[in-house]
Design a protein around this motif. Structure first.
Motif, mmCIF file in Angstrom:
data_model
loop_
_atom_site.group_PDB
_atom_site.id
_atom_site.type_symbol
_atom_site.label_atom_id
_atom_site.label_comp_id
_atom_site.label_asym_id
_atom_site.label_seq_id
_atom_site.Cartn_x
_atom_site.Cartn_y
_atom_site.Cartn_z
ATOM 1 N N GLN A 32 0.828 -1.211 0.000
ATOM 2 C CA GLN A 32 0.000 0.000 0.000
ATOM 3 C C GLN A 32 0.860 1.258 0.000
ATOM 4 O OE1 GLN A 32 -2.303 -0.782 3.549
ATOM 5 N NE2 GLN A 32 -4.143 -1.243 2.348
ATOM 6 N N LEU A 33 1.994 1.188 0.677
ATOM 7 C CA LEU A 33 2.857 2.373 0.788
ATOM 8 C C LEU A 33 3.769 2.542 -0.426
ATOM 9 C CD1 LEU A 33 3.736 2.253 4.584
ATOM 10 C CD2 LEU A 33 2.203 3.855 3.407
ATOM 11 N N ARG A 34 3.602 1.708 -1.467
ATOM 12 C CA ARG A 34 4.342 1.938 -2.713
ATOM 13 C C ARG A 34 3.899 3.269 -3.309
ATOM 14 N NH1 ARG A 34 7.687 -2.273 -4.734
ATOM 15 N NH2 ARG A 34 8.294 -0.589 -6.099
ATOM 16 N N ARG A 35 2.673 3.661 -3.022
ATOM 17 C CA ARG A 35 2.195 5.017 -3.342
ATOM 18 C C ARG A 35 2.412 5.838 -2.079
ATOM 19 N NH1 ARG A 35 -3.553 5.470 -5.748
ATOM 20 N NH2 ARG A 35 -2.739 7.579 -5.905
ATOM 21 N N PRO A 36 3.059 6.981 -2.161
ATOM 22 C CA PRO A 36 3.341 7.738 -0.937
ATOM 23 C C PRO A 36 2.066 8.120 -0.190
ATOM 24 C CG PRO A 36 3.862 9.026 -2.904
ATOM 25 C CD PRO A 36 3.502 7.661 -3.361
ATOM 26 N N ALA A 37 2.161 8.083 1.128
ATOM 27 C CA ALA A 37 1.071 8.497 2.006
ATOM 28 C C ALA A 37 1.529 9.752 2.755
ATOM 29 C CB ALA A 37 0.722 7.385 2.976
ATOM 30 N N PHE A 38 0.636 10.724 2.904
ATOM 31 C CA PHE A 38 0.960 12.007 3.525
ATOM 32 C C PHE A 38 0.060 12.237 4.731
ATOM 33 C CE2 PHE A 38 1.986 12.244 -0.944
ATOM 34 C CZ PHE A 38 3.257 12.796 -0.945
ATOM 35 N N PHE A 39 0.631 12.823 5.788
ATOM 36 C CA PHE A 39 -0.091 13.059 7.028
ATOM 37 C C PHE A 39 0.321 14.429 7.584
ATOM 38 C CE2 PHE A 39 0.862 8.633 6.376
ATOM 39 C CZ PHE A 39 -0.373 8.016 6.515
ATOM 40 N N ASN A 40 -0.652 15.300 7.812
ATOM 41 C CA ASN A 40 -0.372 16.628 8.363
ATOM 42 C C ASN A 40 -0.227 16.556 9.874
ATOM 43 O OD1 ASN A 40 -0.481 17.935 5.846
ATOM 44 N ND2 ASN A 40 -2.707 18.011 5.946
ATOM 45 N N VAL A 41 0.636 17.402 10.411
ATOM 46 C CA VAL A 41 0.924 17.393 11.843
ATOM 47 C C VAL A 41 1.516 18.745 12.238
ATOM 48 C CG1 VAL A 41 3.267 16.457 11.545
ATOM 49 C CG2 VAL A 41 2.026 16.022 13.674
ATOM 50 N N VAL A 42 1.415 19.085 13.511
ATOM 51 C CA VAL A 42 2.136 20.236 14.044
ATOM 52 C C VAL A 42 3.413 19.693 14.674
ATOM 53 C CG1 VAL A 42 2.132 22.105 15.728
ATOM 54 C CG2 VAL A 42 0.058 21.601 14.426
ATOM 55 N N TYR A 140 7.253 25.452 17.343
ATOM 56 C CA TYR A 140 6.161 24.662 16.750
ATOM 57 C C TYR A 140 5.874 25.193 15.363
ATOM 58 C CZ TYR A 140 5.286 22.605 21.316
ATOM 59 O OH TYR A 140 5.419 21.911 22.485
ATOM 60 N N CYS A 141 5.535 24.295 14.431
ATOM 61 C CA CYS A 141 5.190 24.714 13.079
ATOM 62 C C CYS A 141 4.390 23.631 12.376
ATOM 63 C CB CYS A 141 6.447 25.056 12.274
ATOM 64 S SG CYS A 141 7.429 23.592 11.818
ATOM 65 N N ASN A 142 3.781 23.992 11.265
ATOM 66 C CA ASN A 142 3.063 23.024 10.437
ATOM 67 C C ASN A 142 4.059 22.160 9.685
ATOM 68 O OD1 ASN A 142 0.442 23.905 11.114
ATOM 69 N ND2 ASN A 142 0.671 25.624 9.711
ATOM 70 N N ALA A 143 3.723 20.879 9.567
ATOM 71 C CA ALA A 143 4.604 19.938 8.874
ATOM 72 C C ALA A 143 3.758 18.849 8.225
ATOM 73 C CB ALA A 143 5.597 19.324 9.859
ATOM 74 N N GLN A 144 4.407 18.106 7.341
ATOM 75 C CA GLN A 144 3.740 16.976 6.693
ATOM 76 C C GLN A 144 4.692 15.784 6.675
ATOM 77 O OE1 GLN A 144 2.754 16.957 2.366
ATOM 78 N NE2 GLN A 144 0.650 16.806 3.155
ATOM 79 N N LEU A 145 4.200 14.670 7.195
ATOM 80 C CA LEU A 145 4.930 13.405 7.185
ATOM 81 C C LEU A 145 4.634 12.688 5.871
ATOM 82 C CD1 LEU A 145 6.455 11.073 8.725
ATOM 83 C CD2 LEU A 145 4.184 10.318 9.453
ATOM 84 N N ARG A 146 5.666 12.086 5.298
ATOM 85 C CA ARG A 146 5.508 11.287 4.077
ATOM 86 C C ARG A 146 6.104 9.918 4.344
ATOM 87 N NH1 ARG A 146 6.897 12.509 -2.129
ATOM 88 N NH2 ARG A 146 7.111 10.361 -2.811
ATOM 89 N N MET A 147 5.373 8.869 3.944
ATOM 90 C CA MET A 147 5.867 7.498 4.068
ATOM 91 C C MET A 147 5.713 6.813 2.728
ATOM 92 S SD MET A 147 4.496 6.425 7.826
ATOM 93 C CE MET A 147 5.157 4.792 7.682
ATOM 94 N N GLU A 148 6.777 6.107 2.313
ATOM 95 C CA GLU A 148 6.737 5.420 1.029
ATOM 96 C C GLU A 148 7.704 4.235 1.064
ATOM 97 O OE1 GLU A 148 6.982 6.507 -3.722
ATOM 98 O OE2 GLU A 148 7.679 7.967 -2.263
ATOM 99 N N THR A 149 7.305 3.131 0.434
ATOM 100 C CA THR A 149 8.176 1.969 0.336
ATOM 101 C C THR A 149 8.725 1.829 -1.065
ATOM 102 O OG1 THR A 149 6.276 0.525 -0.103
ATOM 103 C CG2 THR A 149 7.063 0.640 2.179
ATOM 104 N N PHE A 150 9.897 1.201 -1.143
ATOM 105 C CA PHE A 150 10.594 0.941 -2.398
ATOM 106 C C PHE A 150 11.170 -0.466 -2.331
ATOM 107 C CE2 PHE A 150 10.829 5.432 -1.487
ATOM 108 C CZ PHE A 150 10.521 6.027 -2.699
#
Length: 152
Positions: A32-42, A140-150
């Motif tokens: 599933q993570l072969r397509r990148p997944a994005f998650f917003n966070v502070v 503190y700031c806005n950020a985005q986590l990215r997870m992807e498998t290869f």
């Protein structure tokens, strides 16, 4: 005696801990993570990472401030034969802390460029992975986590 226990618990609670589940929890498979997944966070936190006993990352040794509770807990399956890349894009100098199901700690500060972190796990394990998105200086700031498998 109660005051002693209160003080003790307060000091221990301040550090990142994998005994708490992430604020957000997800399940994912390696495919599933072969397509990148994005998650917003502070990004950010109040605990300076190197003041925390028991956390000895296998990677970078830079500064970083994190919350006690993980921002994310991922329940991963079918990770065999894959490499997992976890990275952050942020509006400040972010830091990344990961604890794997095998209780291995990983830390990074700037490997994604532009003062953002990136960790590549060449043999990610199945099970729960906790992730904290902190900052280098405690801001503190806005950020985005990215997870992807290869493929390895």
């Amino acid at each position: 005696m109660a005051a002693f226990f209160g003080l003790s618990a307060g000091a221990a609670v301040a550090c990142p801990t994998f005994t708490l589940a992430g604020v957000e929890q997800y399940s994912a498979t390696g495919p599933q993570l072969r397509r990148p997944a994005f998650f917003n966070v502070v990004a950010g936190g109040e605990s300076y990472i190197w003041d925390c006993p028991g956390i000895n990352p296998r990677t970078d040794r830079g500064a970083g401030y994190f919350t006690t509770q993980p921002d994310f807990s991922f329940h991963l399956q079918n990770m065999g034969g894959l490499r997992l890349v976890v990275s952050v894009v942020s509006e400040c100098d972010a830091a990344l802390l990961i604890n794997t199901g095998a209780v291995n700690w990983y830390y990074d500060d700037d490997d994604n460029g532009n003062y953002d972190p990136r960790i590549s796990l060449t043999r990610p394990s199945n099970g729960r992975m906790d992730i904290w998105i902190g900052t280098y200086d405690g801001a503190y700031c806005n950020a985005q986590l990215r997870m992807e498998t290869f493929a390895r």
